[in-house]
Design a protein around this motif. Sequence first.
Motif, PDB file in Angstrom:
ATOM      1  N   VAL A  49      -0.558 -14.327  -8.255  1.00 43.83           N
ATOM      2  CA  VAL A  49      -1.783 -14.522  -7.484  1.00 43.83           C
ATOM      3  C   VAL A  49      -2.062 -13.289  -6.626  1.00 43.83           C
ATOM      4  O   VAL A  49      -3.192 -12.802  -6.542  1.00 43.83           O
ATOM      5  N   ALA A  50      -1.013 -12.792  -5.979  1.00 46.31           N
ATOM      6  CA  ALA A  50      -1.170 -11.612  -5.121  1.00 46.31           C
ATOM      7  C   ALA A  50      -1.652 -10.412  -5.938  1.00 46.31           C
ATOM      8  O   ALA A  50      -2.557  -9.679  -5.499  1.00 46.31           O
ATOM      9  N   GLU A  51      -1.071 -10.200  -7.097  1.00 47.91           N
ATOM     10  CA  GLU A  51      -1.502  -9.089  -7.951  1.00 47.91           C
ATOM     11  C   GLU A  51      -2.977  -9.224  -8.322  1.00 47.91           C
ATOM     12  O   GLU A  51      -3.732  -8.249  -8.317  1.00 47.91           O
ATOM     13  N   PHE A  52      -3.359 -10.452  -8.654  1.00 47.39           N
ATOM     14  CA  PHE A  52      -4.755 -10.696  -9.021  1.00 47.39           C
ATOM     15  C   PHE A  52      -5.687 -10.381  -7.862  1.00 47.39           C
ATOM     16  O   PHE A  52      -6.720  -9.715  -8.032  1.00 47.39           O
ATOM     17  N   LEU A  53      -5.335 -10.826  -6.667  1.00 48.87           N
ATOM     18  CA  LEU A  53      -6.180 -10.586  -5.500  1.00 48.87           C
ATOM     19  C   LEU A  53      -6.268  -9.099  -5.165  1.00 48.87           C
ATOM     20  O   LEU A  53      -7.333  -8.597  -4.805  1.00 48.87           O
ATOM     21  N   ILE A  54      -5.145  -8.406  -5.283  1.00 50.32           N
ATOM     22  CA  ILE A  54      -5.149  -6.972  -4.986  1.00 50.32           C
ATOM     23  C   ILE A  54      -6.022  -6.209  -5.979  1.00 50.32           C
ATOM     24  O   ILE A  54      -6.758  -5.296  -5.605  1.00 50.32           O
ATOM     25  N   SER A 106       3.587 -16.468   0.485  1.00 46.33           N
ATOM     26  CA  SER A 106       4.663 -17.398   0.835  1.00 46.33           C
ATOM     27  C   SER A 106       5.537 -17.734  -0.366  1.00 46.33           C
ATOM     28  O   SER A 106       6.656 -18.205  -0.213  1.00 46.33           O
ATOM     29  N   GLY A 107       5.017 -17.490  -1.560  1.00 55.32           N
ATOM     30  CA  GLY A 107       5.806 -17.794  -2.750  1.00 55.32           C
ATOM     31  C   GLY A 107       6.477 -16.580  -3.359  1.00 55.32           C
ATOM     32  O   GLY A 107       6.866 -16.600  -4.528  1.00 55.32           O
ATOM     33  N   CYS A 108       6.646 -15.496  -2.583  1.00 56.41           N
ATOM     34  CA  CYS A 108       7.179 -14.239  -3.118  1.00 56.41           C
ATOM     35  C   CYS A 108       8.545 -13.923  -2.534  1.00 56.41           C
ATOM     36  O   CYS A 108       8.789 -14.130  -1.338  1.00 56.41           O
ATOM     37  N   SER A 109       9.416 -13.365  -3.376  1.00 61.84           N
ATOM     38  CA  SER A 109      10.726 -12.907  -2.930  1.00 61.84           C
ATOM     39  C   SER A 109      10.601 -11.531  -2.292  1.00 61.84           C
ATOM     40  O   SER A 109       9.547 -10.891  -2.343  1.00 61.84           O
ATOM     41  N   ALA A 110      11.713 -11.064  -1.717  1.00 64.55           N
ATOM     42  CA  ALA A 110      11.710  -9.748  -1.070  1.00 64.55           C
ATOM     43  C   ALA A 110      11.389  -8.646  -2.073  1.00 64.55           C
ATOM     44  O   ALA A 110      10.608  -7.725  -1.775  1.00 64.55           O
ATOM     45  N   ASN A 111      11.987  -8.710  -3.261  1.00 69.25           N
ATOM     46  CA  ASN A 111      11.710  -7.684  -4.277  1.00 69.25           C
ATOM     47  C   ASN A 111      10.258  -7.738  -4.739  1.00 69.25           C
ATOM     48  O   ASN A 111       9.634  -6.699  -4.986  1.00 69.25           O
ATOM     49  N   ALA A 116       8.092  -6.126  -2.147  1.00 71.93           N
ATOM     50  CA  ALA A 116       8.198  -4.670  -2.188  1.00 71.93           C
ATOM     51  C   ALA A 116       7.349  -4.093  -3.315  1.00 71.93           C
ATOM     52  O   ALA A 116       6.643  -3.086  -3.137  1.00 71.93           O
ATOM     53  N   ARG A 117       7.393  -4.724  -4.474  1.00 72.26           N
ATOM     54  CA  ARG A 117       6.582  -4.246  -5.605  1.00 72.26           C
ATOM     55  C   ARG A 117       5.086  -4.423  -5.331  1.00 72.26           C
ATOM     56  O   ARG A 117       4.271  -3.579  -5.687  1.00 72.26           O
ATOM     57  N   LEU A 118       4.751  -5.541  -4.699  1.00 69.84           N
ATOM     58  CA  LEU A 118       3.345  -5.766  -4.356  1.00 69.84           C
ATOM     59  C   LEU A 118       2.848  -4.748  -3.339  1.00 69.84           C
ATOM     60  O   LEU A 118       1.682  -4.339  -3.369  1.00 69.84           O
ATOM     61  N   LEU A 119       3.738  -4.329  -2.450  1.00 66.56           N
ATOM     62  CA  LEU A 119       3.358  -3.322  -1.462  1.00 66.56           C
ATOM     63  C   LEU A 119       3.010  -2.014  -2.145  1.00 66.56           C
ATOM     64  O   LEU A 119       2.044  -1.327  -1.757  1.00 66.56           O
ATOM     65  N   ASP A 151       3.675  -7.005   7.068  1.00 68.38           N
ATOM     66  CA  ASP A 151       3.904  -8.115   7.996  1.00 68.38           C
ATOM     67  C   ASP A 151       4.678  -9.249   7.336  1.00 68.38           C
ATOM     68  O   ASP A 151       5.441  -9.965   8.003  1.00 68.38           O
ATOM     69  N   ALA A 152       4.478  -9.428   6.021  1.00 62.03           N
ATOM     70  CA  ALA A 152       5.173 -10.498   5.300  1.00 62.03           C
ATOM     71  C   ALA A 152       6.602 -10.121   4.928  1.00 62.03           C
ATOM     72  O   ALA A 152       7.341 -10.949   4.396  1.00 62.03           O
ATOM     73  N   GLY A 153       6.983  -8.869   5.200  1.00 61.10           N
ATOM     74  CA  GLY A 153       8.351  -8.447   4.907  1.00 61.10           C
ATOM     75  C   GLY A 153       8.478  -7.416   3.811  1.00 61.10           C
ATOM     76  O   GLY A 153       9.592  -7.105   3.375  1.00 61.10           O
TER      77      GLY A 153
END
Length: 466
Positions: free
Chosen positions: A129-134, A152-157, A160-163, A180-182
Amino acid sequence: MDRLVKPEVKELELIFHRGQKCTVKFKLTNLMHTMPVAVSLTTTNPAVFSINRIFSIIPPLSSASYTLLLSQPSDEPPLSATPDAVTVRTAMLPTGKASQDDLRRMFARPGPHLFRDAVIPVSFVGPHVAEFLISRYSEIRESCSLLKKSLSGCSANQLARLLRFACESGNADFVIALIDAGGEVNFKGSNGQSLMPLAIRTGNIDIIKILVDSGCRINNSVDCVLHEAAAVNRVDLMEILFKFLGSIDVNSVNSDGRTPIHVAALHGHVKAIEFCLSVGGNPEVTDFKGWTPLHCAASQGQLKAVECLLECSNVKYAVNKDGKAAFSLAVDNGHWHLLDLLHWGDVLLRAARIDDVHGMKSALAEGAAVNRRDQNGWTPLHWAAFKGRVKSVKLLLEHGAEVDIVDDAGYTPMRCAVEAGHLQVATLLNAHGFKVNNKKSSSLNLEALSKHLSLDLTLVQEKGKA
């Protein structure tokens, strides 16, 4: 009583996976101590969602589990302008028993016996979902708020990739949300690069500042941040990198052995070249193939970059490992407009100095600029006039040489001829309309010219005979 049942959660977070069935489970608890409760569940978008049990009965003080299902697998999350939700309606069931048809009729008939206990919002979460929104943020309203929910449904890795993806998108708000989300600002890509090169490629100065403020560290030998900025001709970014990232070597090289000046030269980015020079850049460094920045600019036909590099370096005839000077690369790639700058202009000036009329004709035929200047501002006509080369002067005039052109000290070819005592050349230049200081008088005879230069006409004539 306000309600008969209580949802276990305030919001249903459906983890979306591209092309897969997506479900989320939730529970409802009967708040009644002695009375069973009938439950009806509906969704605001039945075409998208389905529920495994639309009608059910929950015993007193008991809980029941339900599953919300995304009806059809999809490559994109079916986001809607109005948030989706599950509506929970209830009714007391004294008998404790009822068939599905009985329940359907019960909830189909409005009246005070029905309670609307809850409306549970549904949100799509997860990295897909995050990739789609970005990737589609410009098309989706409130994409940043939706992104924050999806994380909220994403792991730390995954964060990082989404960042990294957000940095590439050029959206500063997304970058802030992910940090902000980590999201780890010092997460390295598979090539070992930090986030900074990604931000530089987008040209978003705000993202660069955000990364700097968040403690993003660079490895200049891998990140090549100045090379990246030079490639997009962003001097403002280069200034910020120098200001906030501490010691950066302007002469550092990339995997090809090229400095930021090489990169700027390839793209014809003169401003980036000039900035590098202002902070100590060396325009004569050679890469692993023996190419100078001038080779790079010439190979791509970058006229302004070639002019800039010729002014600040002395490598016009330096050869690479293939034995080729910048002139040869220009010829190989058909950049004929560079041939005068890189070779034929020099040939013409040299031929004019030695009265090599044949060499001058060849150079002019090859495209040499007849008014090309040397390091002192002298044109071929200055040299020919100073040396008293009558044939050369005639040839240059026939090819459009400027009679009134001045050098860096303000000397015209006429003055060079007169002070050198070349009366015949002075007469020839005078006949071609020489003007003193571009005044209104169209041409001057030798007597007026002599007076202007504070010279004795007799002395000039004697020099001409000598």
